[in-house]
Design a protein around this motif. Structure first.
Motif, PDB file in Angstrom:
ATOM      1  N   SER A 456       0.845  -1.189   0.000  1.00  0.00           N
ATOM      2  CA  SER A 456       0.000   0.000   0.000  1.00  0.00           C
ATOM      3  C   SER A 456       0.881   1.239   0.000  1.00  0.00           C
ATOM      4  CB  SER A 456      -0.895   0.038   1.245  1.00  0.00           C
ATOM      5  OG  SER A 456      -1.827  -1.015   1.260  1.00  0.00           O
ATOM      6  N   GLU A 457       0.350   2.308  -0.581  1.00  0.00           N
ATOM      7  CA  GLU A 457       1.046   3.595  -0.534  1.00  0.00           C
ATOM      8  C   GLU A 457       0.951   4.116   0.899  1.00  0.00           C
ATOM      9  OE1 GLU A 457       1.120   7.679  -3.166  1.00  0.00           O
ATOM     10  OE2 GLU A 457      -0.811   6.793  -2.652  1.00  0.00           O
ATOM     11  N   ALA A 458      -0.137   4.782   1.267  1.00  0.00           N
ATOM     12  CA  ALA A 458      -0.377   5.250   2.640  1.00  0.00           C
ATOM     13  C   ALA A 458       0.820   6.014   3.196  1.00  0.00           C
ATOM     14  CB  ALA A 458      -0.732   4.071   3.544  1.00  0.00           C
ATOM     15  N   VAL A 459       1.392   6.883   2.374  1.00  0.00           N
ATOM     16  CA  VAL A 459       2.564   7.662   2.766  1.00  0.00           C
ATOM     17  C   VAL A 459       2.714   8.796   1.766  1.00  0.00           C
ATOM     18  CG1 VAL A 459       4.275   6.399   1.381  1.00  0.00           C
ATOM     19  CG2 VAL A 459       4.967   7.417   3.565  1.00  0.00           C
ATOM     20  N   LEU A 460       3.417   9.840   2.153  1.00  0.00           N
ATOM     21  CA  LEU A 460       3.727  10.932   1.238  1.00  0.00           C
ATOM     22  C   LEU A 460       4.766  10.407   0.251  1.00  0.00           C
ATOM     23  CD1 LEU A 460       3.002  14.005   0.964  1.00  0.00           C
ATOM     24  CD2 LEU A 460       5.145  14.451   2.149  1.00  0.00           C
ATOM     25  N   ALA A 461       4.303   9.807  -0.842  1.00  0.00           N
ATOM     26  CA  ALA A 461       5.156   8.976  -1.691  1.00  0.00           C
ATOM     27  C   ALA A 461       5.776   9.761  -2.844  1.00  0.00           C
ATOM     28  CB  ALA A 461       4.351   7.779  -2.205  1.00  0.00           C
ATOM     29  N   SER A 462       6.361   9.017  -3.794  1.00  0.00           N
ATOM     30  CA  SER A 462       7.236   9.594  -4.815  1.00  0.00           C
ATOM     31  C   SER A 462       6.542  10.602  -5.715  1.00  0.00           C
ATOM     32  CB  SER A 462       7.826   8.471  -5.677  1.00  0.00           C
ATOM     33  OG  SER A 462       6.810   7.726  -6.328  1.00  0.00           O
ATOM     34  N   GLU A 463       5.238  10.448  -5.946  1.00  0.00           N
ATOM     35  CA  GLU A 463       4.555  11.362  -6.850  1.00  0.00           C
ATOM     36  C   GLU A 463       4.622  12.810  -6.361  1.00  0.00           C
ATOM     37  OE1 GLU A 463       0.008  10.682  -5.209  1.00  0.00           O
ATOM     38  OE2 GLU A 463       0.833   9.317  -6.699  1.00  0.00           O
ATOM     39  N   ASN A 464       4.699  12.984  -5.038  1.00  0.00           N
ATOM     40  CA  ASN A 464       4.760  14.341  -4.494  1.00  0.00           C
ATOM     41  C   ASN A 464       6.077  15.036  -4.844  1.00  0.00           C
ATOM     42  OD1 ASN A 464       2.205  14.591  -2.674  1.00  0.00           O
ATOM     43  ND2 ASN A 464       3.034  12.554  -2.265  1.00  0.00           N
ATOM     44  N   LEU A 465       7.120  14.264  -5.078  1.00  0.00           N
ATOM     45  CA  LEU A 465       8.385  14.852  -5.515  1.00  0.00           C
ATOM     46  C   LEU A 465       8.236  15.477  -6.892  1.00  0.00           C
ATOM     47  CD1 LEU A 465      10.736  11.907  -4.453  1.00  0.00           C
ATOM     48  CD2 LEU A 465      10.256  13.991  -3.166  1.00  0.00           C
ATOM     49  N   ILE A 466       7.344  14.946  -7.690  1.00  0.00           N
ATOM     50  CA  ILE A 466       7.076  15.488  -9.025  1.00  0.00           C
ATOM     51  C   ILE A 466       6.242  16.761  -8.919  1.00  0.00           C
ATOM     52  CG2 ILE A 466       6.127  14.960 -11.310  1.00  0.00           C
ATOM     53  CD1 ILE A 466       8.372  13.071 -10.505  1.00  0.00           C
ATOM     54  N   PHE A 467       5.297  16.753  -7.981  1.00  0.00           N
ATOM     55  CA  PHE A 467       4.293  17.814  -7.937  1.00  0.00           C
ATOM     56  C   PHE A 467       4.825  19.142  -7.397  1.00  0.00           C
ATOM     57  CE2 PHE A 467       0.974  14.239  -7.260  1.00  0.00           C
ATOM     58  CZ  PHE A 467       1.010  13.941  -8.613  1.00  0.00           C
TER      59      PHE A 467
END
Length: 647
Positions: A456-467
């Motif tokens: 599960s993701e359930a974390v401030l994951a890698s996509e936020n580095l893009i955003f």
């Protein structure tokens, strides 16, 4: 005089009787001690010490239900004890062979009306798990739980490492809460949570200089809701249920189950150091499999275009490029993300899946969880929430040889939502499909409960580095939290390890990565998930250092053993993992100053290892290093840098 003496003796007898109703129990090594006490009108409390030091002060037990009030006036009537000594194998967590030893204490409680409630405690060397069990209440065979009194009362000197529970129905297309808020490190207990709704599990507490406590829960399935912690009231945190607004108001806040029945387990991991926190297996020790599988699921590495190339990459030609990348890297999977049903179509997907299989690459497909509790337009939508459509879709995937699904945008912890998680997992296993969840809740023992669950993701994951650049600026801080908190209780589908310097399709714009390449390699070891969707891109085959590509070609995703070496949440971490007979030691530094490491790891005494480090220009370098006979290491890790040793 005689009357006064009789009164004194009577009071003494009553006090002794009261003391006799209290009970204490330790873990197998005697260092962790649980005490359960009758508190009179206020009910029954528990407290926890470790090595004689107070780690959890007297904390309330109980709950309010529609069949009786078990929140106050409880009395400890009797208790029973037992010993537990079991072993189990689980290839999807931090260690593959687990030997669980614990002392069990069952406390039988009675409320003011004489109704019964029991609390089962299991105390191992560093973990306490407990849950409530309600017997059948006469002719009443079901119960609705209005609230739990369960609390965790910490000493005044405690500081916190917590992630706030967000408002419901906010964020992207009104999909929160999704466990993606930002942590605060070493914060005071009296500080109100960001949204006023408390904190998501797991929750880490530092009890002054005395030690550490990690609080979480496990064993949540279709028979209960997911919970979190309230804000603190004079150091007391309580179990809190979901907000009514979650999932667009669909579903009840109050969980219900049949009688006799039990709640999920609340867990505390306690230690003088962080080692028991990082290495705990309590999330899986106290749960049992919900169903058996006839399938042999294979774990491994995957590419996915969406993380760097985003929505526009979900087309046939770009997916071919990422399939080819997976084949070149020797990866087992490719993840095809949202919009594939529109941009590629079901018929061409059959061709694309066949092409991937011809390259010895298997496929995961993305789905939305639903459309009626949020505003998501990314498709496929409205398929996973409907049993009839879901099974049709899964039969189609099974026929084509698709190996798994990634289901996104859940947005809630209500029992109805937990039931859907379980339904998706169960139906997927019927069709030989593994399941990854994104935009979702914390997994709660699911690796052992569901054989086809993989993360599960359930974390401030890698996509936020893009955003946002903000998240790149804080990447190292967050990465130094996850091994101590989020990832220690469950698989974490982070989707990281970037070798692009700029986080966009052309490696020439967007967010700027601040961490070194070796830092990124280290996270491939530090972040644990049995299927890793790495953030590599086709351009990395020509623009990334060859030593990094070679490392990423051989990195495993399952581990037989995990050892904490040293670190501090948000500052740095040194962790060792073993796959088969090969050890990987990884270190990263989130501080502004160079980190001078000096530690020993006897398992590598006298060995020759491959050492990946940053040079003075923060470029990756690979050297052969001979480890001293005592397994001593000495190294300086640069700010935002890393190191990995492989034997």
């Amino acid at each position: 005089m005689k009357k006064k003496l009789k009164t004194t003796l009577a009071l003494l007898v009553m006090a002794m009787a009261s003391m006799a109703q209290n009970v204490e129990m330790t873990g197998p090594d005697g260092r962790l001690r649980l005490k359960v006490v009758n508190e009179g009108e206020t009910g029954v409390s528990y407290s926890v010490t470790y090595d004689g030091k107070q780690m959890v002060d007297a904390s309330p037990l109980g709950m309010k239900t529609n069949v009786g009030d078990f929140s106050s006036g409880l009395k400890l009537v009797k208790h029973e004890t037992a010993q537990i000594d079991t072993t189990y194998q689980l290839t999807r967590i931090k260690t593959s062979q687990v030997h669980y030893q614990a002392n069990e204490l069952v406390c039988h409680l009675s409320n003011a009306q004489g109704q019964s409630l029991s609390v089962t405690f299991r105390i191992s060397c560093n973990d306490i798990a407990f849950r409530y069990t309600l017997p059948r209440q006469g002719e009443t065979g079901s119960v609705r739980v209005m609230e739990e009194s369960t609390g965790f009362h910490f000493p005044q000197q405690t500081t916190t490492f917590l992630c706030p529970q967000s408002d419901a129905m906010i964020g992207w297309k009104r999909t929160k809460p999704s466990y993606e808020e930002e942590y605060k490190a070493d914060a005071p207990m009296n500080e109100r949570s960001q949204y006023g709704h408390g904190y998501t599990f797991p929750c880490l507490f530092r009890v002054g200089d005395d030690g550490w406590v990690l609080v979480s829960e496990t064993g949540v399935d279709s028979r209960y809701c997911g919970s979190h912690l309230s804000d603190a009231n004079n150091g007391l945190y309580r179990i809190a249920f979901p907000m009514p607004e979650e999932n667009n108001g669909n579903g009840t806040v109050e969980p219900a189950f049949s009688l006799p029945g039990s709640t999920p387990w609340r867990t505390l991991t306690v230690g003088a150091t962080l080692k028991p926190i990082v290495e705990t297996t309590v999330a899986w020790d106290v749960v049992t499999p919900r169903y058996e599988t006839k399938h042999d699921y294979r774990f491994g590495r995957s590419t996915w275009s969406w993380i760097l190339w985003q929505d526009n990459s979900i087309n046939y030609d770009d997916q071919v490029r990422f399939i080819d990348l997976a084949a070149e890297m020797g990866y087992e999977y490719v993840l095809i993300d949202a919009w594939w049903d529109k941009n590629i179509g079901y018929e061409r997907m059959e061709q694309l899946i066949a092409y991937a299989q011809s390259k010895k690459v298997d496929v995961f497909l993305w789905y939305s969880s639903s459309g009626y509790w949020n505003d998501i337009t990314q498709s496929p939508t409205n398929k996973m929430d409907n049993a009839i459509i879901r099974k049709q879709e899964m039969r189609w995937m099974q026929k084509l040889g698709v190996k798994g699904i990634k289901v996104d945008f859940w947005g809630g912890d209500k029992q109805e939502t937990m039931r859907l998680y379980e339904d998706v997992l169960s139906d997927a296993d019927d069709h030989g499909l593994m399941v990854i969840f994104h935009g979702c809740t914390l997994p709660r023992g699911w690796e052992r409960m569901y054989p086809n669950y993989v993360g599960s993701e359930a974390v401030l994951a890698s996509e936020n580095l893009i955003f946002q650049q903000h998240f790149c600026d804080n990447e190292a801080f967050n990465a130094c939290l996850h091994p101590f908190i989020r990832n220690t209780v469950g698989c974490m589908e982070f989707g990281g390890t970037f070798l692009n310097k700029r986080l966009n399709r052309g490696n020439d714009g967007g967010s700027i990565r601040k961490t070194s390449d070796v830092f990124q390699l280290a996270t491939a070891v530090l972040f644990q998930n049995p299927i890793q969707n790495f953030a590599l891109a086709p351009n990395n085959l020509t623009d990334a250092p060859q030593i990094c590509l070679d490392f990423m070609k051989q990195i495993p995703t399952t581990w037989d053993e995990t050892r904490f070496i040293e670190g501090y949440p948000g500052k740095y971490i040194v962790l060792a993992r073993r796959h088969g007979d090969k050890w990987y030691l990884a270190a990263i530094n989130a501080m502004e100053e160079p980190l001078k490491l000096k530690f020993s790891f006897p398992e590598l005494s006298g060995s020759t290892v491959s050492a990946y480090t940053d040079d003075k220009k923060m470029q990756p370098q690979l050297k052969t290093q001979k480890i001293k006979e005592k397994g001593e290491f000495q190294l300086t890790v640069q700010p935002l840098g890393g190191a990995v040793w492989v034997k």
